[in-house]
Each structure stands twice: as structure tokens, then as C-alpha cells.
Design a protein around this motif. Structure first.
Motif, PDB file in Angstrom:
ATOM      1  N   THR A   1      -3.922   2.666  -3.582  1.00  0.00           N
ATOM      2  CA  THR A   1      -4.834   3.141  -2.557  1.00  0.00           C
ATOM      3  C   THR A   1      -6.302   2.334  -2.877  1.00  0.00           C
ATOM      4  O   THR A   1      -6.343   1.635  -3.930  1.00  0.00           O
TER       5      THR A   1
ATOM      6  N   TRP B   1      -4.608   4.864   1.616  1.00  0.00           N
ATOM      7  CA  TRP B   1      -3.430   3.774   1.207  1.00  0.00           C
ATOM      8  C   TRP B   1      -3.645   2.656   1.616  1.00  0.00           C
ATOM      9  O   TRP B   1      -3.945   2.461   2.809  1.00  0.00           O
TER      10      TRP B   1
ATOM     11  N   ARG C   1      -3.007   0.901  -8.108  1.00  0.00           N
ATOM     12  CA  ARG C   1      -1.606   1.572  -8.189  1.00  0.00           C
ATOM     13  C   ARG C   1      -1.910   2.852  -9.157  1.00  0.00           C
ATOM     14  O   ARG C   1      -1.996   2.430 -10.352  1.00  0.00           O
TER      15      ARG C   1
ATOM     16  N   GLY D   1       0.973  -1.213   0.026  1.00  0.00           N
ATOM     17  CA  GLY D   1       0.058   0.119   0.119  1.00  0.00           C
ATOM     18  C   GLY D   1       0.836   1.104   0.014  1.00  0.00           C
ATOM     19  O   GLY D   1       2.083   1.336   0.405  1.00  0.00           O
ATOM     20  N   GLY D   2       0.468   2.179  -0.447  1.00  0.00           N
ATOM     21  CA  GLY D   2       1.063   3.690  -0.517  1.00  0.00           C
ATOM     22  C   GLY D   2       2.163   3.454  -1.702  1.00  0.00           C
ATOM     23  O   GLY D   2       1.736   2.736  -2.590  1.00  0.00           O
ATOM     24  N   HIS D   3       3.076   4.249  -1.372  1.00  0.00           N
ATOM     25  CA  HIS D   3       3.955   4.517  -2.614  1.00  0.00           C
ATOM     26  C   HIS D   3       5.068   3.561  -2.752  1.00  0.00           C
ATOM     27  O   HIS D   3       5.332   2.734  -1.837  1.00  0.00           O
TER      28      HIS D   3
ATOM     29  N   ALA E   1       1.302   5.049  -6.101  1.00  0.00           N
ATOM     30  CA  ALA E   1       0.462   4.796  -5.044  1.00  0.00           C
ATOM     31  C   ALA E   1      -0.504   3.850  -5.082  1.00  0.00           C
ATOM     32  O   ALA E   1      -1.224   4.070  -6.070  1.00  0.00           O
TER      33      ALA E   1
ATOM     34  N   THR F   1      -8.012  -2.443  -4.792  1.00  0.00           N
ATOM     35  CA  THR F   1      -6.862  -1.557  -4.880  1.00  0.00           C
ATOM     36  C   THR F   1      -6.534  -0.907  -6.207  1.00  0.00           C
ATOM     37  O   THR F   1      -6.354  -1.997  -6.795  1.00  0.00           O
TER      38      THR F   1
ATOM     39  N   THR G   1       0.046  -2.053   5.844  1.00  0.00           N
ATOM     40  CA  THR G   1      -1.591  -1.939   5.965  1.00  0.00           C
ATOM     41  C   THR G   1      -2.182  -2.330   7.214  1.00  0.00           C
ATOM     42  O   THR G   1      -3.040  -1.862   7.553  1.00  0.00           O
TER      43      THR G   1
END
Length: 320
Positions: free
Chosen positions: A243, A285, A223, A142-144, A241, A221, A195
Motif C-alpha cells: 500500500t 493499494w 508491503r 500492489g495489494g496482496h 499487502a 509503498t 495499479t
């Protein structure tokens, strides 16, 4: 069954589990809880905002256990690192960008250097810098992460082989003890978990975000760069990222160039949509393992659960 690895031995922690230093979620209370639970709590310092650090660092520095702090290499300057080092962390982690300007000072202060990598070029650079631990991040995270990265399952063993004898932590899509066990089987010395720890009692997330994580599914999710562009984030284009779903993804998917073309208009439109309630104030995220997030336990309890599940998974695998 205690899972002892090169990571647990080096850092004096009970379990081969580290908290991902998630900006906006991994504050001092969460990092301290993970450390007290027997893992390595990592403060998510992001770009090193001084007031945030001044508030959150004392919460983890006094936990009485090994702890660390993580920065985004592309976003920080020396002052942020110095501010963290004043609190004597056990480790400092660098992600996303070249950590070269900071590594020497961290080592001089006596802290371990952890470097997160998303490809083999970054891995070689981290090893040349003398990283004490490498975090191999797969695209499920998750996230970047890397726009053109690799999945955790095939990426981690390659990094393990390249980095040996430097310990490697696996990251990306690990959200229960079976994932921790899989990381160990792949040759990693532990797992960096993000996460799953966002949905804990101590995480710095609001109630709607926590609820979205508990309800979320991996197939929801995505990217992308759309939300960074819309929010006028300075994140480098090489990092996208992951999310949960968001109205702007549906609205702008495949039309990123249009968003980039008029940044001021984009910024105004996004702020207006947030103000009107048409879009949530911040992205959620979340990695592909979000299906496994079903509750919000205390973080220390979660560390123990992950460790017990991992030991059980390894024991069951050994019986087959």
C-alpha cells in the motif's frame, strides 16, 4: 504494429494486456472498458459477495468482447463461482490459495482457467490442475501477494520455462507500455496490470484514492500485514499487502504481535480512528510502478496507449 502472442490468440483479444481483478476497484464498468479496448477485462470479485456480483456482472457480461472474473481462492465457496458462470465468462481466474475445488466446474462450463502464482510450488500445482494460463506475480505488485515472494524480473522467466507451453502473464510493477514490452521479452505472453488501471475513469475508487495514486511514488509503498490486522481482515498470514503510506504503518511497524494480541481492542481502536478522520477509511493499494500513474484516462484509451508504447519500446530495442 500488432503484438500477437499465445495469449491474444487463445482469448481472441487484440492486445496482450489483462486487467488485474482488483477487489474494490475492478468493477463491471472497468472490466468492460478494458475488454472493449482490446484487452481482457477481469472483474475483481474477491470473496464473491452475492449482491456485489449481482450488480457488477451484468455490466461486463454485455460488453460483447471476451471477459473474465477473478476470485480469491481462500475466500470463496462454490456458490460464488456458480453465480459468475451463469453469465458465461470467457475465463475465471483464481489467486491466493488452492483453487482445486473450483477448477473442474469452470472447465465444465467451458471457461478458461487462469491461476495466479507467487512461487514455484504454486506454479507446479496450477500446472497439475491443467491451468490454461499462469499469472506470475512479483512482489512489486500492489495489494496482496506473497510475504516471501520474488521480484517480477527474475521470477517470470523461471515460471515461463517451467510452464511451457502454457502461456504466462507477468504481473507486478507493470504500469506502462515499457513494462508490457519487458514482460514479452522475458518470455511472457502478456501482462496483467493492476495499479495503473485503478487510476482510470471507470475504476471503483473514490476521488481521494485516485488523487493519492496520481501523487504516489514507488518508494512510498510498503508491503506489510499491519493494515490487515488492524482492519480485522481474514487474509491468511502468508499474504502481505503493498500500500501507500498510512498512519498505522508508522505507528505499528515492527509491533505486529501487539496488534494481534488483542484483536477486539485493535478493531475498536481502528474504527474509532477512521471515524475521527485520523486515518483514511481504506488503505490505498498500490504497486511500485505507481510513479508512472500521472492521470486518470478512460480505460479503453489506456489499453491502446499501453499497447502502442509496448510496440514502440520493442521496435526501439530492435534497432540497438
Amino acid at each position: 504494429m500488432t503484438l500477437s502472442t499465445a495469449f491474444t490468440a487463445s482469448f481472441g483479444v487484440r492486445h496482450p494486456i489483462a486487467l488485474a481483478p482488483m477487489g474494490g476497484a475492478a468493477g463491471g464498468a472497468l472490466a468492460a472498458a478494458v475488454s472493449r479496448g482490446g484487452g481482457l477485462g477481469m472483474l475483481g470479485a474477491g470473496g464473491g459477495e452475492p449482491a456485489w456480483l449481482a450488480r457488477e456482472l451484468p455490466l461486463v457480461a454485455g460488453c460483447g468482447k471476451p471477459w473474465g472474473v477473478g476470485f480469491q481462492s481462500w475466500a470463496i465457496g462454490p456458490a460464488a463461482v456458480e453465480q459468475a458462470l451463469e453469465c458465461e465468462p470467457t475465463a475465471v481466474m483464481f489467486s491466493f490459495g488452492d483453487p482445486t475445488p473450483f477448477v473442474g466446474r469452470v472447465r465444465e462450463a467451458g471457461a478458461a482457467v487462469i491461476v495466479q502464482v507467487t512461487d514455484l510450488e504454486e506454479t507446479r500445482q496450477a500446472l497439475d490442475l491443467g491451468a490454461d494460463v499462469i499469472v506470475a506475480q512479483g512482489t512489486e505488485s500492489g495489494g496482496h501477494g506473497a510475504r516471501h515472494g520474488r521480484s517480477t524480473l527474475p521470477f517470470v522467466p523461471v515460471v515461463v520455462d517451467l510452464a511451457a507451453p502454457v502461456p504466462v502473464l507477468a504481473a507486478g510493477g507493470i504500469a506502462d507500455g515499457r513494462g508490457v514490452a519487458a514482460a514479452l521479452v522475458l518470455g511472457a505472453a502478456g501482462a496483467l496490470v493492476g495499479t495503473r488501471f485503478q487510476a482510470t475513469a471507470e475504476a471503483l475508487v473514490d476521488a481521494p484514492t485516485a488523487e493519492a495514486l496520481v501523487r504516489g511514488r514507488g518508494q512510498e509503498t510498503e508491503r506489510n500485514r499491519i493494515l490487515d490486522i488492524a482492519r480485522s481482515s481474514r487474509w491468511p498470514a502468508k499474504y502481505t499487502a503493498r500500500t501507500l503510506g498510512h498512519p498505522y504503518l508508522d505507528r505499528w511497524r515492527g509491533r505486529e504481535d501487539e496488534l494481534v494480541g488483542d484483536p477486539e481492542a485493535t478493531r475498536r481502536a481502528y474504527r474509532a480512528d477512521v471515524a475521527s478522520g485520523e486515518v483514511p477509511p481504506a488503505p490505498v493499494w498500490a504497486g511500485e510502478g505507481v510513479d508512472l500513474v500521472t492521470d486518470r484516462p478512460p480505460a479503453a484509451d489506456l489499453v491502446a496507449t499501453l499497447a502502442a508504447e509496448a510496440a514502440d519500446a520493442l521496435a526501439r530495442a530492435g534497432r540497438h
